[in-house]
Design a protein around this motif. Structure first.
Motif, PDB file in Angstrom:
ATOM      1  N   LEU A   1      40.062  46.854  35.778  1.00  0.00           N
ATOM      2  CA  LEU A   1      40.383  46.125  37.268  1.00  0.00           C
ATOM      3  C   LEU A   1      39.169  44.767  37.316  1.00  0.00           C
TER       4      LEU A   1
ATOM      5  N   TYR B   1      38.577  42.670  40.194  1.00  0.00           N
ATOM      6  CA  TYR B   1      38.459  42.639  41.361  1.00  0.00           C
ATOM      7  C   TYR B   1      38.169  41.606  42.296  1.00  0.00           C
TER       8      TYR B   1
ATOM      9  N   CYS C   1      34.354  48.954  44.810  1.00  0.00           N
ATOM     10  CA  CYS C   1      34.611  49.011  44.338  1.00  0.00           C
ATOM     11  C   CYS C   1      33.897  50.176  42.743  1.00  0.00           C
TER      12      CYS C   1
ATOM     13  N   LEU D   1      36.383  53.117  42.901  1.00  0.00           N
ATOM     14  CA  LEU D   1      37.799  52.716  42.325  1.00  0.00           C
ATOM     15  C   LEU D   1      37.540  52.936  41.565  1.00  0.00           C
ATOM     16  N   ALA D   2      36.650  52.383  40.800  1.00  0.00           N
ATOM     17  CA  ALA D   2      35.608  52.753  39.329  1.00  0.00           C
ATOM     18  C   ALA D   2      35.911  54.487  38.797  1.00  0.00           C
TER      19      ALA D   2
ATOM     20  N   VAL E   1      35.334  48.661  36.739  1.00  0.00           N
ATOM     21  CA  VAL E   1      36.018  47.739  37.245  1.00  0.00           C
ATOM     22  C   VAL E   1      34.849  45.962  37.795  1.00  0.00           C
TER      23      VAL E   1
ATOM     24  N   SER F   1      33.697  43.173  39.180  1.00  0.00           N
ATOM     25  CA  SER F   1      33.624  42.496  41.056  1.00  0.00           C
ATOM     26  C   SER F   1      33.083  40.973  40.025  1.00  0.00           C
TER      27      SER F   1
END
Length: 348
Positions: A114, A116, A134, A137-138, A145, A147
């Motif tokens: 992702l 982000y 973040c 989410l990971a 992720v 960022s």
């Protein structure tokens, strides 16, 4: 501002949810049938005491307030996640980025990821302000992720941020293999202004017929600079995101004579929604941007995009970054993570 009132408001924010609900009794605000969550309302009441009505802070003050607020009220990620600071190209030079890998992440074979983009009205927020989110989410999606730090206004007004994001995204795809990432399974996501930039990028990529991400995650997205929806009108004085503050953000980001209704600023106006990737759109009922998110989800669906909408009727703008004091934030983060895990494993 009374010091006693401020202390009482802070205590409400820190109290258990059941006790806060009891203290409010039947006095929780209701907007279009959506009753405020008690902890979210406690946060809103605290912010109302800290921010003086009608007083516009300096950009630096606003940045300090946001950073301090998140530092105090967001819970750190407790799951084992590794962090690595790096850079990705921006349109005018390298930009900071941070890559998060959950425990057990296998870099020997390409894994989904992702990219982000943090929120903050295009003028504030950072990799650090969204570090805990973040990392969570990971961990919860079981993915990498990345960022990405785009340039902020007013030092760098539109189109600096979307140009950085486009350059960074294409670079991430190009560098995916060396990072252990599957370049064809990159989701794009963000919250608030970050979600705006994600939707803006999808418009630009679609228009230019460039490779699209596998999926998109838009958390309380700002997608319509007209600022005339019913929820914006009903919540125009909400302490966390008043209309006056939204106009201030927009004017700093895209000062006159810039047309704010171009799709790169107002993605709801995009004629390029058909063919966009599967989407997850999260909206909060006591956020003025409630209808922005719902309208954009409906527009994507009308264009044939598979859309999942997560509604949190009692929540406020920015609540995913307030997980220490708003329990529902943790639920929402897990919902985003679960959707990402499934979306990046299976085609739409």
């Amino acid at each position: 501002m009374s010091k006693v009132k401020l202390i009482a408001a802070l205590l409400r924010v820190l109290m258990p949810e059941a006790l806060v609900r009891l203290l409010y009794g039947g006095r929780l605000p209701v907007v279009a049938g959506r009753q405020a969550d008690p902890k979210a309302q406690a946060v809103a009441d605290l912010v109302a005491l800290v921010r003086q009505p009608g007083v516009v802070p300096t950009v630096e003050e606003s940045r300090e307030q946001l950073a301090g607020f998140v530092a105090r009220f967001d819970a750190p990620c407790v799951d084992p996640v590794t962090r690595e600071d790096m850079t990705l190209p921006g349109s005018e030079g390298p930009r900071p980025a941070r890559i998060y890998r959950p425990e057990g992440f296998d870099q020997s074979r390409p894994q989904p990821a992702l990219m982000y983009l943090h929120g903050g009205g295009w003028i504030q927020g950072s990799i650090d302000s969204h570090d805990a989110l973040c990392a969570k989410l990971a961990a919860r999606a079981g993915i990498c992720v990345v960022s990405f730090s785009y340039r902020l206004a007013p030092e760098h007004s539109f189109p600096a941020a979307p140009q950085d994001v486009r350059t960074g995204y294409l670079a991430l795809r190009a560098q995916a293999a060396e990072l252990g990432i599957d370049g064809d399974r990159i989701a794009l996501g963000g919250d608030s202004a970050g979600a705006n930039l994600a939707a803006s990028l999808l418009h630009s990529l679609s228009e230019a017929k460039l490779p699209l991400p596998w999926a998109q995650v838009l958390v309380y997205p700002a997608v319509d600079a007209r600022l005339n929806s019913e929820s914006i009108q009903a919540l125009q004085d909400h302490p966390l995101l008043a209309m006056s503050r939204m106009k201030w953000y927009l004017d700093l980001y895209a000062p006159e004579p810039q047309d704010k209704l171009v799709p790169e600023i107002s993605p709801l106006m995009s004629p390029c929604l058909t063919g966009q990737p599967q989407a997850f759109v999260l909206v909060a009922g006591h956020d003025p941007l409630w209808e922005d998110g719902l309208s954009y989800a409906a527009a994507l669906e009308a264009a044939g995009v598979a859309v999942t909408v997560a509604r949190y009727p009692g929540q406020v703008h920015g609540f995913l970054n307030l997980s220490k004091v708003i329990p529902q934030a943790d639920t929402a983060i897990s919902e985003v993570g679960d959707w990402l895990r499934q979306a990046l494993e299976n085609p739409a």
